[in-house]
Design a protein around this motif. Sequence first.
Motif, PDB file in Angstrom:
ATOM      1  N   ALA A 290      19.937 -39.252  42.700  1.00  0.00           N
ATOM      2  CA  ALA A 290      18.486 -39.246  42.492  1.00  0.00           C
ATOM      3  C   ALA A 290      17.785 -38.403  43.556  1.00  0.00           C
ATOM      4  CB  ALA A 290      17.953 -40.676  42.505  1.00  0.00           C
TER       5      ALA A 290
ATOM      6  N   TYR B  93      15.609 -35.067  42.797  1.00  0.00           N
ATOM      7  CA  TYR B  93      14.231 -34.923  43.274  1.00  0.00           C
ATOM      8  C   TYR B  93      14.065 -33.610  44.049  1.00  0.00           C
ATOM      9  CZ  TYR B  93       9.809 -35.825  45.584  1.00  0.00           C
ATOM     10  OH  TYR B  93       8.525 -35.714  46.040  1.00  0.00           O
TER      11      TYR B  93
ATOM     12  N   ALA C 164      13.946 -38.108  39.026  1.00  0.00           N
ATOM     13  CA  ALA C 164      14.767 -38.801  40.015  1.00  0.00           C
ATOM     14  C   ALA C 164      14.934 -40.269  39.636  1.00  0.00           C
ATOM     15  CB  ALA C 164      14.147 -38.679  41.399  1.00  0.00           C
TER      16      ALA C 164
END
Length: 190
Positions: free
Chosen positions: A108, A112, A166
């Motif tokens: 994640a 991002y 994310a």
Amino acid sequence: MSGARRILWAHLLLTVESTLSHPRPLLRTAVLCGTVAGFMCICWVLFLYLTDNNPYGPKRTLADFFTPIAAVSAQLLLRRYYVPEGPGLWRSVAAGVLTAVVTAAVAAAGMYVFSRLTGSALIAEHLVEAKKMLEASKALYTKEANGLQQYQATLRNLATTAAEFAQDEFVKKLLLGVVLSIPGGVFLRK
């Protein structure tokens, strides 16, 4: 001492030594396997991007399988620290779940950073492609009961920001990893 006893004694000493040299084998194993799998997920997204594929599209979901593989690998590696009796059910399941959490967090974070670095233009391209795919499958939605509501919900729930991508990455990796690490922990407890 006979040769067999000498080998058995040496094996026992190595087992005790390896357990003592790693004060937290469960944590170390889970973090190692989870971090490697998380970076593999990031590499997969980068591979899709560099080969002119949509890194936000359906091909991204192929990296979801890294999480359960890492969880089971952590459970297998944990067994070497508890050689005579095995890690037990709780340690084995905990290793799988913790590995899934670490993998999901690393993936994640990577998603991002990737989304922020590539900018909103790539996300906009993905949204155009996703809406075209949804329009093409609208007929299938309308054939089902409550299909139009499902279609509208799917259209509304498309990720549009780096944080949403994310979050989507974290949830998918965590869910699949936890669900598949529990049976792995049951089978690999000894």
